[in-house]
Design an enzyme around this catalytic site. Structure first.
Site, PDB file in Angstrom:
ATOM      1  N   GLU A   1      -4.202   7.612  -5.374  1.00  0.00           N
ATOM      2  CA  GLU A   1      -4.042   6.637  -6.838  1.00  0.00           C
ATOM      3  C   GLU A   1      -4.535   7.730  -8.021  1.00  0.00           C
ATOM      4  O   GLU A   1      -6.444   7.265  -7.402  1.00  0.00           O
ATOM      5  CB  GLU A   1      -3.581   5.536  -6.815  1.00  0.00           C
ATOM      6  CG  GLU A   1      -2.756   5.162  -5.924  1.00  0.00           C
ATOM      7  CD  GLU A   1      -2.811   3.196  -6.193  1.00  0.00           C
ATOM      8  OE1 GLU A   1      -1.954   3.356  -5.132  1.00  0.00           O
ATOM      9  OE2 GLU A   1      -4.263   2.785  -5.522  1.00  0.00           O
TER      10      GLU A   1
ATOM     11  N   ARG B   1       1.072  -1.287  -0.150  1.00  0.00           N
ATOM     12  CA  ARG B   1       0.079  -0.032  -0.163  1.00  0.00           C
ATOM     13  C   ARG B   1       0.948   1.089  -0.196  1.00  0.00           C
ATOM     14  O   ARG B   1       1.978   1.089   0.605  1.00  0.00           O
ATOM     15  CB  ARG B   1      -1.196   0.422   1.348  1.00  0.00           C
ATOM     16  CG  ARG B   1      -2.044  -1.075   1.412  1.00  0.00           C
ATOM     17  CD  ARG B   1      -2.685  -0.575   0.030  1.00  0.00           C
ATOM     18  NE  ARG B   1      -4.388  -1.139   0.250  1.00  0.00           N
ATOM     19  CZ  ARG B   1      -3.742  -2.415  -0.777  1.00  0.00           C
ATOM     20  NH1 ARG B   1      -3.288  -2.325  -1.591  1.00  0.00           N
ATOM     21  NH2 ARG B   1      -5.477  -2.922  -1.187  1.00  0.00           N
TER      22      ARG B   1
ATOM     23  N   HIS C   1      -0.377   0.749 -10.026  1.00  0.00           N
ATOM     24  CA  HIS C   1      -1.352  -0.215  -9.445  1.00  0.00           C
ATOM     25  C   HIS C   1      -1.655  -1.757  -9.959  1.00  0.00           C
ATOM     26  O   HIS C   1      -2.688  -2.237 -10.515  1.00  0.00           O
ATOM     27  CB  HIS C   1      -2.021   0.380  -8.412  1.00  0.00           C
ATOM     28  CG  HIS C   1      -2.698  -0.602  -7.277  1.00  0.00           C
ATOM     29  ND1 HIS C   1      -3.582  -0.092  -5.835  1.00  0.00           N
ATOM     30  CD2 HIS C   1      -2.284  -1.599  -6.968  1.00  0.00           C
ATOM     31  CE1 HIS C   1      -3.145  -0.553  -4.476  1.00  0.00           C
ATOM     32  NE2 HIS C   1      -3.459  -2.153  -5.579  1.00  0.00           N
TER      33      HIS C   1
END
Length: 320
Positions: free
Chosen positions: A270, A241, A289
């Site tokens: 993000e 994370r 991601h």
């Protein structure tokens, strides 16, 4: 069953809910709300018996409105975007998919380690700029020499399924492996690895890879003090994370060469803002991601998230 359940599918990874409908349509009416219709989602959560999401935030205020809800199923490993405590207070099952992408993230991690330590991203950039020189990362970017991977020490933070998969793969490269995981007792031993405290892992590792959940204890675990403790020739890989690493401190560490480089698949925000200073650095690889992503893992994740909803609605099964 005389009346079907109502299930909302609202996820950034679902464009067509055909998988969810195939699994759930015998017991539920599916309402698909595209991810860009955020406000529409929050307007109808009170009518749902089940919800399938990816990264949409489900806070305590939202949960208090979910009077009919029995299950929230996240398409992913972590559940830090869901107020799990509030959900439990309201007898709502919170489900995740902890094992759908172990192989994919482990492979991404190994690829990142090899790429950053061999400066593949920097050579690629230089070639496209017209610079053909095997010494360019050292002469132009002033980076440390490339070292044979078998001469280096890999520090692994975490000891879950993905961490273990990375360890198994990296053993094939004959690297020395250190692990920091506070839940492991000192007497626990595994062939080819050594469990150490956090400071020793920082000091002795040439590469550090992160495989831990985001909690209050792990938030900003890697700050400027951690980077100052690491070797100036070391590298960081983060597929966990974004907020485990304090981004401003990572920028400082890379800019001032407190560490040699980083590869990150997750960020605090993000997508990042266009003026995020990390985007201007050459000694970092940033991906959106996607370490989990393959056609296989994507399908498996959606199937398992939908099956979690089915189990919870039919059996009241607690997943977490």
């Amino acid at each position: 069953m005389s009346e079907k359940f109502n299930v909302i599918v609202h996820s950034l990874i679902v464009d067509d809910p055909y998988i969810e409908e195939k699994i759930l349509s015998p017991i539920a009416d599916i309402k698909f709300i595209p991810n860009d219709r955020r406000d529409d989602f929050y307007k109808v959560v009170s009518k749902a018996h089940g919800i399938i999401i990816a990264d949409r935030k489900i806070d305590s205020n939202t949960i208090k409105k979910m009077n009919r809800c029995k299950v929230i199923s996240r398409q992913g490993v972590g559940v830090d975007n869901i107020d799990v405590d509030e959900a439990r207070k309201n007898n709502i099952v919170v489900a995740n998919v902890p094992d759908y992408c172990t192989e994919d993230v482990a492979n991404y991690t190994v690829a990142s380690i090899l790429s950053i330590t061999r400066y593949i991203h920097i050579y690629n950039k230089h070639i496209k700029e017209g610079l053909w020189n095997i010494k360019s990362p050292f002469s132009t970017d002033k980076l440390p020499p490339i070292r044979r991977i078998s001469t280096q020490t890999l520090g692994v933070v975490g000891y879950g399924k993905i961490a273990k998969a990375v360890i198994d793969k990296m053993k094939n490269f004959n690297v020395n492996i250190l692990i920091y995981y506070p839940r492991i007792k000192e007497e626990f031993k595994e062939e080819g690895v050594k469990f150490v405290d956090f400071e020793k892992l920082l000091k002795d590792s040439d590469i550090i890879t992160l495989h831990i959940p985001l909690t209050e204890e792990t938030r900003y675990m890697f700050d400027i003090e951690a980077f100052k403790t690491m070797k100036s020739t070391s590298f960081l890989v983060n597929t966990s994370r974004g907020a485990i690493v304090k981004e401003q401190d990572l920028y400082t560490a890379l800019k001032q060469r407190l560490i040699a480089g980083a590869a990150i698949d997750v960020m605090e925000e993000e997508p990042p803002k266009k003026d995020n200073p990390l985007l201007k650095l050459d000694n970092i690889i940033i991906t959106p991601h996607m370490a989990f992503l393959s056609a296989d893992s994507h399908e498996e994740m959606r199937i398992k998230a939908a099956e979690n909803v089915k189990k919870a609605l039919l059996k009241g099964k607690t997943i977490l």
